[in-house]
Scaffold this motif. Structure first.
Motif, mmCIF file in Angstrom:
data_model
loop_
_atom_site.group_PDB
_atom_site.id
_atom_site.type_symbol
_atom_site.label_atom_id
_atom_site.label_comp_id
_atom_site.label_asym_id
_atom_site.label_seq_id
_atom_site.Cartn_x
_atom_site.Cartn_y
_atom_site.Cartn_z
ATOM 1 N N GLU A 1 0.861 -1.175 0.000
ATOM 2 C CA GLU A 1 0.000 0.000 0.000
ATOM 3 C C GLU A 1 0.897 1.225 0.000
ATOM 4 O O GLU A 1 2.042 1.158 0.392
ATOM 5 C CB GLU A 1 -0.982 -0.017 1.175
ATOM 6 N N HIS A 2 0.387 2.337 -0.460
ATOM 7 C CA HIS A 2 1.211 3.530 -0.635
ATOM 8 C C HIS A 2 0.818 4.637 0.341
ATOM 9 O O HIS A 2 0.727 5.794 -0.030
ATOM 10 C CB HIS A 2 1.124 4.020 -2.086
ATOM 11 N N GLY A 3 0.615 4.269 1.598
ATOM 12 C CA GLY A 3 0.251 5.231 2.641
ATOM 13 C C GLY A 3 1.479 5.888 3.240
ATOM 14 O O GLY A 3 2.544 5.968 2.619
ATOM 15 N N CYS A 4 1.348 6.305 4.504
ATOM 16 C CA CYS A 4 2.426 7.053 5.163
ATOM 17 C C CYS A 4 3.400 6.158 5.915
ATOM 18 O O CYS A 4 4.396 6.635 6.438
ATOM 19 C CB CYS A 4 1.830 8.079 6.108
ATOM 20 N N GLY A 5 3.150 4.843 6.007
ATOM 21 C CA GLY A 5 4.060 3.926 6.675
ATOM 22 C C GLY A 5 3.918 3.962 8.188
ATOM 23 O O GLY A 5 3.167 4.758 8.741
ATOM 24 N N PHE A 6 4.653 3.057 8.872
ATOM 25 C CA PHE A 6 4.607 2.973 10.328
ATOM 26 C C PHE A 6 5.825 2.220 10.827
ATOM 27 O O PHE A 6 6.550 1.602 10.052
ATOM 28 C CB PHE A 6 3.320 2.299 10.806
ATOM 29 N N ASP A 7 6.049 2.258 12.131
ATOM 30 C CA ASP A 7 7.159 1.533 12.758
ATOM 31 C C ASP A 7 6.730 0.080 12.888
ATOM 32 O O ASP A 7 5.857 -0.248 13.686
ATOM 33 C CB ASP A 7 7.459 2.141 14.126
ATOM 34 N N THR A 8 7.336 -0.825 12.119
ATOM 35 C CA THR A 8 6.917 -2.231 12.115
ATOM 36 C C THR A 8 7.237 -2.945 13.422
ATOM 37 O O THR A 8 6.615 -3.946 13.743
ATOM 38 C CB THR A 8 7.559 -3.005 10.948
ATOM 39 N N GLU A 9 8.208 -2.454 14.181
ATOM 40 C CA GLU A 9 8.561 -3.075 15.463
ATOM 41 C C GLU A 9 7.671 -2.589 16.598
ATOM 42 O O GLU A 9 7.418 -3.307 17.553
ATOM 43 C CB GLU A 9 10.031 -2.810 15.798
ATOM 44 N N ARG A 10 7.192 -1.353 16.519
ATOM 45 C CA ARG A 10 6.345 -0.783 17.563
ATOM 46 C C ARG A 10 5.196 0.003 16.933
ATOM 47 O O ARG A 10 5.121 1.232 17.065
ATOM 48 C CB ARG A 10 7.171 0.123 18.475
ATOM 49 N N PRO A 11 4.276 -0.692 16.244
ATOM 50 C CA PRO A 11 3.167 0.026 15.601
ATOM 51 C C PRO A 11 2.215 0.625 16.635
ATOM 52 O O PRO A 11 2.082 0.111 17.745
ATOM 53 C CB PRO A 11 2.470 -1.066 14.789
ATOM 54 N N VAL A 12 1.588 1.721 16.285
ATOM 55 C CA VAL A 12 0.575 2.327 17.144
ATOM 56 C C VAL A 12 -0.637 1.404 17.146
ATOM 57 O O VAL A 12 -1.138 1.003 16.089
ATOM 58 C CB VAL A 12 0.187 3.733 16.621
ATOM 59 N N ILE A 13 -1.100 1.033 18.334
ATOM 60 C CA ILE A 13 -2.233 0.112 18.440
ATOM 61 C C ILE A 13 -3.531 0.909 18.476
ATOM 62 O O ILE A 13 -3.707 1.797 19.304
ATOM 63 C CB ILE A 13 -2.107 -0.775 19.694
ATOM 64 N N LYS A 14 -4.419 0.574 17.563
ATOM 65 C CA LYS A 14 -5.739 1.188 17.495
ATOM 66 C C LYS A 14 -6.764 0.074 17.589
ATOM 67 O O LYS A 14 -6.535 -1.032 17.109
ATOM 68 C CB LYS A 14 -5.908 1.952 16.183
#
Length: 65
Positions: free
Chosen positions: A5-18
């Motif tokens: 996907e071509h979004g803004c990305g995230f930290d794969t080791e510590r993703p924000v949990i929603k």
């Protein structure tokens, strides 16, 4: 084939949990159960998730190929 996907990305080791927070941890757990290799690459231009699964597993038991 990876999912990209071509979004803004995230930290794969510590993703924000929603929400329930079961997403990535659930995918990692299920991949581990079947002996699959899961890789995630993420950055400012999007995310790529690749799952490589063994084909010699049937309901958790190895079968002769």
């Amino acid at each position: 084939m990876p999912v990209i996907e071509h979004g803004c990305g995230f930290d794969t080791e510590r993703p924000v949990i929603k929400g329930s927070g079961c997403g990535l941890s659930g995918v990692r757990e299920r991949a581990s159960i079947i002996g699959a290799m899961l890789t995630m690459e993420s950055g400012p231009n999007g995310t790529k998730v690749t799952l490589v699964s063994p084909m010699n597993i049937v309901e958790g038991k190895e079968v002769d190929a």
